[in-house]
Design a protein around this motif. Structure first.
Motif, PDB file in Angstrom:
ATOM      1  N   HIS A  98       0.849  -1.197   0.000  1.00 36.33           N
ATOM      2  CA  HIS A  98       0.000   0.000   0.000  1.00 36.33           C
ATOM      3  C   HIS A  98       0.884   1.246   0.000  1.00 36.33           C
ATOM      4  O   HIS A  98       1.860   1.333   0.744  1.00 36.33           O
ATOM      5  CB  HIS A  98      -0.896   0.000   1.233  1.00 36.33           C
ATOM      6  CG  HIS A  98      -1.762   1.214   1.344  1.00 36.33           C
ATOM      7  ND1 HIS A  98      -2.842   1.426   0.523  1.00 36.33           N
ATOM      8  CD2 HIS A  98      -1.683   2.290   2.167  1.00 36.33           C
ATOM      9  CE1 HIS A  98      -3.403   2.572   0.839  1.00 36.33           C
ATOM     10  NE2 HIS A  98      -2.726   3.121   1.832  1.00 36.33           N
ATOM     11  N   VAL A  99       0.527   2.203  -0.850  1.00 35.24           N
ATOM     12  CA  VAL A  99       1.303   3.436  -0.926  1.00 35.24           C
ATOM     13  C   VAL A  99       0.415   4.632  -0.616  1.00 35.24           C
ATOM     14  O   VAL A  99      -0.788   4.620  -0.874  1.00 35.24           O
ATOM     15  CB  VAL A  99       1.954   3.609  -2.317  1.00 35.24           C
ATOM     16  CG1 VAL A  99       2.947   2.500  -2.583  1.00 35.24           C
ATOM     17  CG2 VAL A  99       0.908   3.647  -3.421  1.00 35.24           C
ATOM     18  N   THR A 100       1.028   5.675  -0.057  1.00 30.29           N
ATOM     19  CA  THR A 100       0.317   6.877   0.333  1.00 30.29           C
ATOM     20  C   THR A 100       0.489   7.957  -0.729  1.00 30.29           C
ATOM     21  O   THR A 100       1.139   7.753  -1.759  1.00 30.29           O
ATOM     22  CB  THR A 100       0.845   7.391   1.682  1.00 30.29           C
ATOM     23  OG1 THR A 100       2.244   7.706   1.531  1.00 30.29           O
ATOM     24  CG2 THR A 100       0.701   6.322   2.761  1.00 30.29           C
ATOM     25  N   ASP A 101      -0.080   9.122  -0.462  1.00 25.77           N
ATOM     26  CA  ASP A 101       0.017  10.222  -1.423  1.00 25.77           C
ATOM     27  C   ASP A 101       1.456  10.712  -1.570  1.00 25.77           C
ATOM     28  O   ASP A 101       1.906  10.997  -2.670  1.00 25.77           O
ATOM     29  CB  ASP A 101      -0.883  11.384  -0.987  1.00 25.77           C
ATOM     30  CG  ASP A 101      -2.352  11.020  -1.111  1.00 25.77           C
ATOM     31  OD1 ASP A 101      -2.669  10.151  -1.925  1.00 25.77           O
ATOM     32  OD2 ASP A 101      -3.174  11.614  -0.387  1.00 25.77           O
ATOM     33  N   ALA A 102       2.143  10.864  -0.450  1.00 27.84           N
ATOM     34  CA  ALA A 102       3.509  11.408  -0.488  1.00 27.84           C
ATOM     35  C   ALA A 102       4.497  10.256  -0.645  1.00 27.84           C
ATOM     36  O   ALA A 102       4.905   9.622   0.333  1.00 27.84           O
ATOM     37  CB  ALA A 102       3.796  12.190   0.788  1.00 27.84           C
ATOM     38  N   MET A 103       4.883   9.966  -1.887  1.00 25.49           N
ATOM     39  CA  MET A 103       5.759   8.832  -2.147  1.00 25.49           C
ATOM     40  C   MET A 103       7.170   9.290  -2.480  1.00 25.49           C
ATOM     41  O   MET A 103       7.372  10.264  -3.186  1.00 25.49           O
ATOM     42  CB  MET A 103       5.227   8.017  -3.324  1.00 25.49           C
ATOM     43  CG  MET A 103       4.026   7.164  -2.998  1.00 25.49           C
ATOM     44  SD  MET A 103       3.621   6.141  -4.434  1.00 25.49           S
ATOM     45  CE  MET A 103       3.300   7.390  -5.658  1.00 25.49           C
ATOM     46  N   ASN A 104       8.129   8.553  -1.965  1.00 26.99           N
ATOM     47  CA  ASN A 104       9.514   8.682  -2.408  1.00 26.99           C
ATOM     48  C   ASN A 104      10.176   7.329  -2.176  1.00 26.99           C
ATOM     49  O   ASN A 104       9.562   6.408  -1.615  1.00 26.99           O
ATOM     50  CB  ASN A 104      10.245   9.820  -1.675  1.00 26.99           C
ATOM     51  CG  ASN A 104      10.233   9.648  -0.161  1.00 26.99           C
ATOM     52  OD1 ASN A 104      10.482   8.548   0.344  1.00 26.99           O
ATOM     53  ND2 ASN A 104       9.950  10.731   0.556  1.00 26.99           N
ATOM     54  N   ALA A 105      11.407   7.190  -2.603  1.00 27.58           N
ATOM     55  CA  ALA A 105      12.077   5.894  -2.535  1.00 27.58           C
ATOM     56  C   ALA A 105      12.208   5.393  -1.100  1.00 27.58           C
ATOM     57  O   ALA A 105      12.012   4.204  -0.825  1.00 27.58           O
ATOM     58  CB  ALA A 105      13.451   5.983  -3.197  1.00 27.58           C
ATOM     59  N   ASP A 106      12.516   6.297  -0.166  1.00 30.14           N
ATOM     60  CA  ASP A 106      12.688   5.874   1.232  1.00 30.14           C
ATOM     61  C   ASP A 106      11.380   5.357   1.819  1.00 30.14           C
ATOM     62  O   ASP A 106      11.356   4.329   2.511  1.00 30.14           O
ATOM     63  CB  ASP A 106      13.223   7.035   2.067  1.00 30.14           C
ATOM     64  CG  ASP A 106      14.676   7.382   1.731  1.00 30.14           C
ATOM     65  OD1 ASP A 106      15.382   6.496   1.201  1.00 30.14           O
ATOM     66  OD2 ASP A 106      15.084   8.530   1.988  1.00 30.14           O
ATOM     67  N   LYS A 107      10.285   6.063   1.557  1.00 32.96           N
ATOM     68  CA  LYS A 107       8.995   5.630   2.102  1.00 32.96           C
ATOM     69  C   LYS A 107       8.535   4.318   1.477  1.00 32.96           C
ATOM     70  O   LYS A 107       7.961   3.456   2.157  1.00 32.96           O
ATOM     71  CB  LYS A 107       7.950   6.716   1.894  1.00 32.96           C
ATOM     72  CG  LYS A 107       8.173   7.940   2.778  1.00 32.96           C
ATOM     73  CD  LYS A 107       7.072   8.970   2.584  1.00 32.96           C
ATOM     74  CE  LYS A 107       7.275  10.151   3.527  1.00 32.96           C
ATOM     75  NZ  LYS A 107       6.223  11.185   3.381  1.00 32.96           N
ATOM     76  N   LEU A 108       8.793   4.155   0.189  1.00 36.87           N
ATOM     77  CA  LEU A 108       8.432   2.899  -0.459  1.00 36.87           C
ATOM     78  C   LEU A 108       9.255   1.737   0.084  1.00 36.87           C
ATOM     79  O   LEU A 108       8.741   0.635   0.283  1.00 36.87           O
ATOM     80  CB  LEU A 108       8.631   3.015  -1.965  1.00 36.87           C
ATOM     81  CG  LEU A 108       7.541   3.787  -2.721  1.00 36.87           C
ATOM     82  CD1 LEU A 108       7.976   4.054  -4.155  1.00 36.87           C
ATOM     83  CD2 LEU A 108       6.228   3.017  -2.703  1.00 36.87           C
ATOM     84  N   LYS A 109      10.531   1.985   0.363  1.00 34.82           N
ATOM     85  CA  LYS A 109      11.367   0.929   0.925  1.00 34.82           C
ATOM     86  C   LYS A 109      10.860   0.530   2.301  1.00 34.82           C
ATOM     87  O   LYS A 109      10.753  -0.670   2.614  1.00 34.82           O
ATOM     88  CB  LYS A 109      12.822   1.405   1.025  1.00 34.82           C
ATOM     89  CG  LYS A 109      13.754   0.346   1.628  1.00 34.82           C
ATOM     90  CD  LYS A 109      15.186   0.863   1.726  1.00 34.82           C
ATOM     91  CE  LYS A 109      16.094  -0.202   2.356  1.00 34.82           C
ATOM     92  NZ  LYS A 109      17.483   0.263   2.501  1.00 34.82           N
ATOM     93  N   THR A 110      10.526   1.521   3.121  1.00 31.90           N
ATOM     94  CA  THR A 110      10.008   1.224   4.462  1.00 31.90           C
ATOM     95  C   THR A 110       8.706   0.440   4.380  1.00 31.90           C
ATOM     96  O   THR A 110       8.499  -0.535   5.111  1.00 31.90           O
ATOM     97  CB  THR A 110       9.790   2.533   5.241  1.00 31.90           C
ATOM     98  OG1 THR A 110      11.046   3.205   5.386  1.00 31.90           O
ATOM     99  CG2 THR A 110       9.206   2.246   6.614  1.00 31.90           C
ATOM    100  N   ALA A 111       7.818   0.859   3.466  1.00 33.10           N
ATOM    101  CA  ALA A 111       6.536   0.166   3.316  1.00 33.10           C
ATOM    102  C   ALA A 111       6.744  -1.259   2.818  1.00 33.10           C
ATOM    103  O   ALA A 111       6.089  -2.203   3.285  1.00 33.10           O
ATOM    104  CB  ALA A 111       5.643   0.942   2.360  1.00 33.10           C
TER     105      ALA A 111
END
Length: 227
Positions: A98-111
């Protein structure tokens, strides 16, 4: 056929079996909210993440999905959910993240690591991560539930025939009352063990349950209170 037996194993007190004959199943379809999901491929390594490309893709998916849902749901409130299908480099399968509105590589890696750890109990430190595709779902708010049946006075109906059936609970063959669903009317009640037969299927009412027909035509299985 197996609803009553499963309910016994799960400790359930009631089972609802919607009427499926003569188009009545269609009466239940409007209770489901309008929803449309699209999946598109856009492969990229996480260390080469291109946010502009991703946002452009999702914007196109959003426009298409919203047009479909709006055609079905009008001005109803709508909701959006998005997922990236990700995996470690070299793996042959991916998982939905699941991804949120504010995406970047770091947040995607954490998710991704959170979802992967939840599934498999571990992550793989130092291993590259890639995204294969993206999905976007637009759903309308569920319509208000409408009460379709009032409480009816129940009438116990005797079986006109019986059939010898293997009973999984007692592990032996016992007589089951046989009922034609077409002949049962709202308020009619039968006690298990019984078979309610119709064109598409047969509802098995075990000895632990009774069954009655509600106003919508649905069969309601309820656990019997045997004193």
């Amino acid at each position: 056929m197996h609803a009553a037996r499963l309910a016994e194993k799960l400790g359930l007190e009631k089972v609802v079996i919607p009427a499926g004959r003569r188009g009545r199943l269609g009466d239940w379809i409007p209770l489901a909210p309008a929803s449309y999901e699209i999946v598109r491929s856009l492969p990229m390594r996480l260390d080469e993440f291109n946010g502009a490309k991703v946002e452009a893709l999702l914007a196109a998916l959003r426009e298409e999905a919203q047009s479909v849902v709006r055609a079905a749901a009008g001005d109803a409130d709508i909701y959006e959910s998005r997922h990236a299908y990700m995996r470690y480099l070299g793996q042959g399968y991916e998982i939905a993240v699941h991804v949120t509105d504010a995406m970047n590589a770091d947040k995607l890696k954490t998710a991704f690591e959170g979802a992967y750890s939840k599934l498999y109990g571990r992550t793989i430190p130092g291993m590259g991560i890639e995204i294969l595709s993206w999905s976007l779902r637009v759903s309308a708010a569920a319509p208000a539930r409408v009460k379709t049946a009032m409480e009816l006075k129940r009438r116990k109906i005797a079986a006109g025939a019986t059939r010898s059936v293997f009973d999984a609970g007692s592990e032996k063959r016992i007589p089951f009352g046989v009922f034609d669903r077409e002949a049962l009317k709202p308020g009619d009640e039968v006690e298990g063990p019984a078979l309610i037969i119709e064109t598409q299927t047969t509802t098995v009412v075990s000895s632990s349950f009774s069954a009655h027909i509600e106003g919508s035509g649905a069969i309601i299985l309820e656990r019997r209170r045997i004193e």
